[in-house]
Design an enzyme around this catalytic site. Structure first.
Site, short mmCIF file in Angstrom:
data_model
loop_
_atom_site.label_atom_id
_atom_site.label_comp_id
_atom_site.label_asym_id
_atom_site.label_seq_id
_atom_site.Cartn_x
_atom_site.Cartn_y
_atom_site.Cartn_z
N ALA A 124 72.36 -1.48 -21.27
CA ALA A 124 71.39 -2.56 -21.43
C ALA A 124 70.80 -2.93 -20.08
O ALA A 124 71.48 -2.89 -19.06
CB ALA A 124 72.07 -3.78 -22.06
N VAL A 149 69.50 -2.69 -37.15
CA VAL A 149 70.30 -1.74 -37.91
C VAL A 149 70.86 -0.68 -36.97
O VAL A 149 70.12 -0.09 -36.18
CB VAL A 149 69.45 -1.06 -39.00
CG1 VAL A 149 70.27 -0.01 -39.75
CG2 VAL A 149 68.92 -2.11 -39.97
N TYR A 188 62.44 -3.81 -9.85
CA TYR A 188 63.40 -3.16 -10.76
C TYR A 188 64.39 -2.33 -9.96
O TYR A 188 65.62 -2.42 -10.16
CB TYR A 188 62.64 -2.28 -11.75
CG TYR A 188 63.52 -1.43 -12.63
CD1 TYR A 188 64.28 -1.99 -13.66
CD2 TYR A 188 63.58 -0.05 -12.45
CE1 TYR A 188 65.08 -1.20 -14.47
CE2 TYR A 188 64.38 0.75 -13.26
CZ TYR A 188 65.12 0.17 -14.27
OH TYR A 188 65.91 0.96 -15.07
N GLY A 206 43.98 17.64 -28.71
CA GLY A 206 43.16 18.65 -28.05
C GLY A 206 42.20 18.11 -27.02
O GLY A 206 41.20 18.75 -26.68
N SER A 242 69.21 3.85 -12.05
CA SER A 242 67.87 4.45 -12.05
C SER A 242 67.64 5.19 -10.74
O SER A 242 68.13 4.78 -9.68
CB SER A 242 66.81 3.36 -12.21
OG SER A 242 65.52 3.87 -11.94
N ARG A 263 71.38 -7.39 -29.14
CA ARG A 263 70.86 -8.74 -28.90
C ARG A 263 70.34 -9.38 -30.18
O ARG A 263 70.29 -10.60 -30.29
CB ARG A 263 69.75 -8.70 -27.85
CG ARG A 263 70.23 -8.31 -26.46
CD ARG A 263 69.14 -8.44 -25.43
NE ARG A 263 68.70 -9.83 -25.29
CZ ARG A 263 67.70 -10.20 -24.49
NH1 ARG A 263 67.05 -9.30 -23.79
NH2 ARG A 263 67.36 -11.46 -24.40
N LYS A 304 68.56 -2.84 -9.55
CA LYS A 304 69.55 -1.81 -9.87
C LYS A 304 70.42 -1.51 -8.65
O LYS A 304 71.64 -1.31 -8.77
CB LYS A 304 68.85 -0.55 -10.35
CG LYS A 304 68.30 -0.64 -11.77
CD LYS A 304 69.41 -0.70 -12.81
CE LYS A 304 68.89 -0.50 -14.21
NZ LYS A 304 69.96 -0.47 -15.22
#
Length: 320
Positions: A73, A40, A144, A193, A118, A35, A148
């Site tokens: 994507a 890179v 979501y 820890g 998903s 997009r 899907k």
């Protein structure tokens, strides 16, 4: 050289790992979709920039001559969505954007479309001793997951009226080098820890290492039995939150200070703080049965949980 692959989401956590594996194997040429044109990616990998990904995107000649599309994507799930209408926002990208790409791919003669879906299509959790299977009736519980599921249904319909094969892969929680969000926070807590009140959680959750997920996706590129099927994927060993923290701590060579606070007390406290969804992930169970994936594809996770945690810990040490 086998047929060319178009990979969307090529700079994401999963998409980036797919790109590296494809480039390393050098069996197929790959075109990466990004997009942001300034992003890179690997050298010598051609890329195309799609700034807007929805139902109106014109893919034009970008699909000509392609053999496979791997669609990684998505508008991803977020814990605290700020959209006025989250479902509409998810549908715009995950349903309309996906089906728009798939229709144009089918028209261009693409042989196979691999959709990274998903486990949220199945639901949010399983009862003790039970597990989701790939062919369960979908029961998504958030925007979501609904988006899907709707994309899956549209792709299945498309496979019935075109010659393009569709493969659906539903991962559980993915971890590995570069993982972010709650898994990264968990590693930070362990590394420092901090005493953690998660020493007496007896749930069971399926996870999948990034390398294992990528291996399955690449298996689905050409396997004839993958056509028009949905698959669940995991590491094949389910862990409680307590076990995960203990074994992650061991991989990090960090002290494991896990205080045995009862899970009912944790869940009650989380509810009071408005963190019920987080407590579900920490205390609830979500298991998947990958028998279909194993039997139909002859596939098994290449990495064990401990091997994958060691790789994840090594990356964390080197970068954090």
């Amino acid at each position: 050289m086998q047929g060319t692959i178009l990979l969307t989401g090529a700079t994401g956590f999963v998409g980036g790992a797919i790109l590296k594996r494809l480039h390393l194997e050098k069996k197929r040429s790959v075109v990466a979709v990004v997009r942001d044109s300034s992003k890179v990616i690997l050298e010598n990998v051609p890329k195309v920039c799609i700034e807007q990904f929805d139902g109106s995107t014109q893919w034009e000649q970008r699909l000509d001559g392609l053999d496979v599309v791997i669609h990684a994507a998505a508008r991803v799930h977020v814990m605290n969505d700020v959209e006025d209408d989250p479902l509409a926002a998810f549908r715009n990208v995950n349903v309309e954007g996906t089906l728009n790409l798939a229709r144009q791919a089918a028209a261009a003669g693409v042989r196979r479309f691999i959709f990274i879906s998903s486990i949220k299509v199945n639901g949010e959790g399983t009862a003790p001793g039970s597990a989701y299977v790939a062919d369960d009736v979908p029961a998504p519980m958030d925007p979501y997951g609904v988006s899907k599921m709707e994309a899956e249904l549209g792709l299945r319909q498309l496979s019935l009226i075109t010659t393009m094969e569709v493969v659906i892969v539903r991962p559980v929680l993915v971890y590995g080098p570069g993982v972010k969000a709650n898994f990264l926070n968990m590693m930070r807590w362990l590394d420092k820890g901090f005493p953690l009140p998660f020493g007496a959680i007896h749930n069971k959750r399926s996870l999948v290492a990034l390398d294992n997920l990528v291996d399955l996706i690449l298996t689905c590129i050409d396997h004839p039995a993958a056509a028009n099927q949905a698959f669940l994927v995991s590491d094949g060993e389910d862990l409680s939150t307590t076990q995960l923290l203990s074994r992650m701590g061991k991989a990090l060579n960090a002290p494991r200070r896990l205080i045995p606070v009862p899970s009912w007390l944790l869940e009650g406290g989380a509810a009071l703080l408005g963190k019920k969804a987080l407590s579900q992930r920490l205390c609830g169970s979500l298991q998947v049965d990958i028998t279909k994936t194993r039997n139909l594809l002859g596939w098994a996770p290449p990495l064990s949980v401990d091997e994958a945690l060691a790789i994840t810990a090594k990356y964390f040490r080197e970068h954090h």
